[in-house]
Design a protein around this motif. Structure first.
Motif, PDB file in Angstrom:
ATOM      1  N   VAL A 145       1.249  -1.115  -0.179  1.00  0.00           N
ATOM      2  CA  VAL A 145      -0.057   0.274  -0.801  1.00  0.00           C
ATOM      3  C   VAL A 145       0.811   1.246   0.245  1.00  0.00           C
ATOM      4  N   ASN A 146       0.404   2.277  -0.590  1.00  0.00           N
ATOM      5  CA  ASN A 146       1.256   3.910   0.085  1.00  0.00           C
ATOM      6  C   ASN A 146       0.512   4.250   0.950  1.00  0.00           C
ATOM      7  N   GLU A 147       0.883   5.761   1.223  1.00  0.00           N
ATOM      8  CA  GLU A 147       0.710   6.119   2.764  1.00  0.00           C
ATOM      9  C   GLU A 147      -1.059   6.785   2.136  1.00  0.00           C
ATOM     10  N   VAL A 159       4.854  -0.389   3.221  1.00  0.00           N
ATOM     11  CA  VAL A 159       4.011   1.050   2.727  1.00  0.00           C
ATOM     12  C   VAL A 159       4.897   1.511   1.766  1.00  0.00           C
ATOM     13  N   THR A 160       4.983   1.389   0.612  1.00  0.00           N
ATOM     14  CA  THR A 160       5.470   2.872  -0.138  1.00  0.00           C
ATOM     15  C   THR A 160       5.634   4.161  -0.168  1.00  0.00           C
ATOM     16  N   LEU A 161       6.343   4.812   0.073  1.00  0.00           N
ATOM     17  CA  LEU A 161       7.088   6.247   0.862  1.00  0.00           C
ATOM     18  C   LEU A 161       7.593   7.067  -0.236  1.00  0.00           C
ATOM     19  N   GLY A 162       6.711   6.841  -1.829  1.00  0.00           N
ATOM     20  CA  GLY A 162       7.313   7.520  -2.262  1.00  0.00           C
ATOM     21  C   GLY A 162       8.653   7.861  -2.731  1.00  0.00           C
ATOM     22  N   ALA A 163       9.288   9.166  -2.759  1.00  0.00           N
ATOM     23  CA  ALA A 163      11.532   9.599  -2.928  1.00  0.00           C
ATOM     24  C   ALA A 163      12.087   8.449  -1.969  1.00  0.00           C
ATOM     25  N   ARG A 164      10.972   8.481  -0.699  1.00  0.00           N
ATOM     26  CA  ARG A 164      12.119   8.164   0.560  1.00  0.00           C
ATOM     27  C   ARG A 164      12.352   6.134  -0.246  1.00  0.00           C
ATOM     28  N   GLY A 165      11.487   5.726  -0.529  1.00  0.00           N
ATOM     29  CA  GLY A 165      11.866   4.356  -0.801  1.00  0.00           C
ATOM     30  C   GLY A 165      10.310   3.145  -0.431  1.00  0.00           C
ATOM     31  N   ALA A 166      10.542   2.683  -0.013  1.00  0.00           N
ATOM     32  CA  ALA A 166       9.538   1.595   0.371  1.00  0.00           C
ATOM     33  C   ALA A 166       9.353   1.058   2.299  1.00  0.00           C
ATOM     34  N   TRP A 167       8.900   1.411   3.030  1.00  0.00           N
ATOM     35  CA  TRP A 167       8.725   0.403   4.442  1.00  0.00           C
ATOM     36  C   TRP A 167       8.557  -1.134   4.406  1.00  0.00           C
ATOM     37  N   GLY A 179      14.740   4.685  -0.977  1.00  0.00           N
ATOM     38  CA  GLY A 179      14.884   4.735  -1.844  1.00  0.00           C
ATOM     39  C   GLY A 179      16.216   5.063  -3.092  1.00  0.00           C
ATOM     40  N   PHE A 180      16.236   5.405  -3.971  1.00  0.00           N
ATOM     41  CA  PHE A 180      17.095   5.690  -5.181  1.00  0.00           C
ATOM     42  C   PHE A 180      17.069   7.050  -5.403  1.00  0.00           C
ATOM     43  N   GLU A 181      17.769   8.122  -5.413  1.00  0.00           N
ATOM     44  CA  GLU A 181      17.440   9.409  -6.242  1.00  0.00           C
ATOM     45  C   GLU A 181      17.518   9.640  -7.921  1.00  0.00           C
ATOM     46  N   VAL A 182      16.528  10.025  -7.792  1.00  0.00           N
ATOM     47  CA  VAL A 182      16.722  10.504  -9.567  1.00  0.00           C
ATOM     48  C   VAL A 182      15.817  11.089  -9.481  1.00  0.00           C
ATOM     49  N   ASP A 183      16.057  12.201 -10.590  1.00  0.00           N
ATOM     50  CA  ASP A 183      15.393  13.247 -10.881  1.00  0.00           C
ATOM     51  C   ASP A 183      13.360  12.943 -11.947  1.00  0.00           C
ATOM     52  N   VAL A 192       4.951  -0.943 -10.718  1.00  0.00           N
ATOM     53  CA  VAL A 192       6.059  -1.118 -11.248  1.00  0.00           C
ATOM     54  C   VAL A 192       7.037  -1.686  -9.920  1.00  0.00           C
ATOM     55  N   HIS A 193       6.562  -0.906  -8.865  1.00  0.00           N
ATOM     56  CA  HIS A 193       7.531  -1.781  -7.802  1.00  0.00           C
ATOM     57  C   HIS A 193       6.595  -3.098  -7.285  1.00  0.00           C
ATOM     58  N   CYS A 194       5.284  -3.242  -7.327  1.00  0.00           N
ATOM     59  CA  CYS A 194       4.693  -4.806  -7.145  1.00  0.00           C
ATOM     60  C   CYS A 194       4.982  -5.589  -8.244  1.00  0.00           C
ATOM     61  N   SER A 220      11.241   3.904 -12.953  1.00  0.00           N
ATOM     62  CA  SER A 220       9.313   4.479 -13.898  1.00  0.00           C
ATOM     63  C   SER A 220       9.659   5.750 -13.586  1.00  0.00           C
ATOM     64  N   THR A 221      10.460   6.642 -12.640  1.00  0.00           N
ATOM     65  CA  THR A 221       9.704   7.764 -12.464  1.00  0.00           C
ATOM     66  C   THR A 221      10.465   8.764 -13.645  1.00  0.00           C
ATOM     67  N   THR A 222      11.422   8.150 -13.880  1.00  0.00           N
ATOM     68  CA  THR A 222      12.283   9.433 -15.333  1.00  0.00           C
ATOM     69  C   THR A 222      12.147   9.092 -15.772  1.00  0.00           C
ATOM     70  N   ALA A 234      12.894  -3.228  -6.328  1.00  0.00           N
ATOM     71  CA  ALA A 234      11.856  -2.675  -6.423  1.00  0.00           C
ATOM     72  C   ALA A 234      11.908  -1.099  -6.247  1.00  0.00           C
ATOM     73  N   ASN A 235      12.237  -0.485  -6.014  1.00  0.00           N
ATOM     74  CA  ASN A 235      12.777   0.674  -5.093  1.00  0.00           C
ATOM     75  C   ASN A 235      13.368   1.085  -6.333  1.00  0.00           C
ATOM     76  N   ALA A 236      14.311   0.626  -6.846  1.00  0.00           N
ATOM     77  CA  ALA A 236      15.542   1.185  -8.065  1.00  0.00           C
ATOM     78  C   ALA A 236      14.644   0.671  -9.306  1.00  0.00           C
TER      79      ALA A 236
HETATM   80  P1  ADP Z   1       1.886   4.759  -5.668  1.00  0.00           P
HETATM   81  O1  ADP Z   1       2.320   6.035  -6.818  1.00  0.00           O
HETATM   82  O2  ADP Z   1       1.576   3.811  -5.032  1.00  0.00           O
HETATM   83  O3  ADP Z   1       1.403   6.100  -4.515  1.00  0.00           O
HETATM   84  P2  ADP Z   1       4.676   5.759  -4.414  1.00  0.00           P
HETATM   85  O4  ADP Z   1       4.190   7.103  -4.476  1.00  0.00           O
HETATM   86  O5  ADP Z   1       5.115   5.638  -2.261  1.00  0.00           O
HETATM   87  O6  ADP Z   1       2.968   5.292  -4.872  1.00  0.00           O
HETATM   88  O7  ADP Z   1       5.572   4.925  -5.229  1.00  0.00           O
HETATM   89  C1  ADP Z   1       6.362   3.876  -4.918  1.00  0.00           C
HETATM   90  C2  ADP Z   1       7.791   3.269  -5.524  1.00  0.00           C
HETATM   91  O8  ADP Z   1       8.055   4.313  -6.532  1.00  0.00           O
HETATM   92  C3  ADP Z   1       7.829   4.370  -3.582  1.00  0.00           C
HETATM   93  O9  ADP Z   1       8.218   3.293  -3.022  1.00  0.00           O
HETATM   94  C4  ADP Z   1      10.054   4.322  -4.611  1.00  0.00           C
HETATM   95  O10 ADP Z   1      10.294   3.239  -4.669  1.00  0.00           O
HETATM   96  C5  ADP Z   1       9.790   4.848  -5.654  1.00  0.00           C
HETATM   97  N1  ADP Z   1       9.547   6.608  -6.239  1.00  0.00           N
HETATM   98  C6  ADP Z   1       8.369   7.292  -5.849  1.00  0.00           C
HETATM   99  N2  ADP Z   1       8.402   8.386  -6.005  1.00  0.00           N
HETATM  100  C7  ADP Z   1       9.964   8.316  -5.999  1.00  0.00           C
HETATM  101  C8  ADP Z   1      10.951   9.430  -6.713  1.00  0.00           C
HETATM  102  N3  ADP Z   1       9.921  10.760  -6.361  1.00  0.00           N
HETATM  103  N4  ADP Z   1      12.069   8.726  -6.304  1.00  0.00           N
HETATM  104  C9  ADP Z   1      12.473   8.122  -6.224  1.00  0.00           C
HETATM  105  N5  ADP Z   1      11.607   6.660  -6.100  1.00  0.00           N
HETATM  106  C10 ADP Z   1      10.635   7.064  -6.241  1.00  0.00           C
END
Ligand code: ADP
Length: 306
Positions: A184-186, A220-228, A240-244, A254-256, A283-285, A276-278
């Motif tokens: 799940v996400n947050e 629990v996915t946490l966006g750019a921070r990665g996943a719990w 998470g991995f730092e990307v633009d 894609v994570h799933c 995928s966000t790029t 999965a974080n990578a």
């Molecule tokens: P959802 O898109 O379902 O709301 P998240 O935003 O938590 O889910 O993103 C899912 C996963 O994608 C994160 O756990 C992280 O690994 C990756 N991710 C999302 N946004 C970024 C970002 N800005 N930089 C790096 N990784 C990201």
């Protein structure tokens, strides 16, 4: 663990209009740019898993319109087994109308169409391929009774069922108890637990509450921070991995998909989540849902760069 990743769920055609600003009700804006992209959470997860190196089969319904054929052909390009993508008569394929303004703000309307024609009977027709699965992935863009049936069948066949509770919907405890993994996400974590999820202490409490209901693994996915990650005896962040990022659409999907591949390959859980974080970071790029799912080479390179 070896075997297939079987994804049961939705496919959509995303019709995307990019424009300077979103129209108000009754207003027409012109000068938009148009793109047609393959999407739908289920199909995104299938493509994410296939490009990450999985042996993937997809179970879904499309319509008997032109889009239905395109969806199937597109999945085949990634080597996905589409024998159980059913074409239903007299219904449109799932379609999402997406308007995005210059700041990235969007308005989306989804017509589930054929996705809501996927019944428990269809799932039973795919039983042979589900029997070959190591991981069965499901999400919530299909009818609740079909989702319940997928989870129950996967559980009864002894498969690891990975449920991505997106978009969020209520889930009873008996169903939660059949899950090998819940992702799940947050927002979805808050929805499911009724607890706030604003910092690590709160994430830990919510993940612990979900774990207490029976899934063996809670992510629990946490966006750019990665996943719990929460399992019996361990809770913590996999960074998470730092990307633009240019477009985070389908990052969760894609994570799933990549997580399932990592688990099928027998990677340790925390390594599979980093994998999965990578994949999700890459995928966000890129713009769009399925066009943005990265290849295995790219994922491995990013994992090794750490
Ligand atoms: P959802 O898109 O379902 O709301 P998240 O935003 O938590 O889910 O993103 C899912 C996963 O994608 C994160 O756990 C992280 O690994 C990756 N991710 C999302 N946004 C970024 C970002 N800005 N930089 C790096 N990784 C990201």
């Amino acid at each position: 663990m070896a075997g297939k990743v079987v994804v049961v769920g939705s496919s959509n055609i995303d019709l995307i209009m990019k424009m300077d600003r979103l129209p108000r009700p009754g207003e027409t804006v012109t000068e938009a740019e148009f793109a047609q992209v393959f999407g739908g959470k289920g199909a995104n997860q299938a493509v994410g898993a296939a490009r990450a190196g999985g042996d993937v089969a997809f179970v879904s319904c499309v319509g008997d319109d032109a889009y239905g054929g395109q969806v199937i052909e597109n999945l085949k390009k990634d080597g996905i087994d589409t024998r159980h993508v059913f074409r239903e008569e007299g219904v449109a394929s799932g379609t999402a109308l997406i308007m995005i303004d210059a700041s990235g703000e969007n308005c989306i309307s989804v017509a589930p169409g054929a996705n809501y024609r996927l019944t428990p009977a269809h799932v039973d027709r795919a039983r042979d391929v589900i029997e070959e699965a190591a991981v069965v992935i499901a999400q919530c863009e299909i009818l609740p009774e079909t989702l319940d049936h997928v989870i129950d069948l996967g559980f009864r066949l002894g498969k690891l069922v990975l449920l991505n509770l997106a978009p969020a919907r209520p889930l009873d405890d008996a169903t939660l108890g059949k899950l090998g993994a819940l992702a799940v996400n947050e927002t979805e974590a808050e929805f499911l637990t009724g607890l706030p999820v604003r910092n690590d202490t709160e994430v830990q409490a919510a993940a612990g509450a979900l774990l207490g209901k029976g899934p063996k693994i809670v992510i629990v996915t946490l966006g750019a921070r990665g996943a719990w990650v929460a399992v019996e005896g361990h809770q913590g962040l996999v960074p998470g991995f730092e990307v633009d990022p240019v477009d985070t659409t389908a990052a969760g999907d894609v994570h799933c998909g990549a997580l399932a591949v990592g688990l099928v390959e027998g990677q340790a859980l925390l390594d599979a989540v980093a994998f999965a974080n990578a994949a999700a970071a890459l995928s966000t790029t890129k713009l769009g849902a399925q066009p943005s799912a990265p290849s295995r080479d790219g994922i491995d390179a990013l994992v090794q760069s750490r």
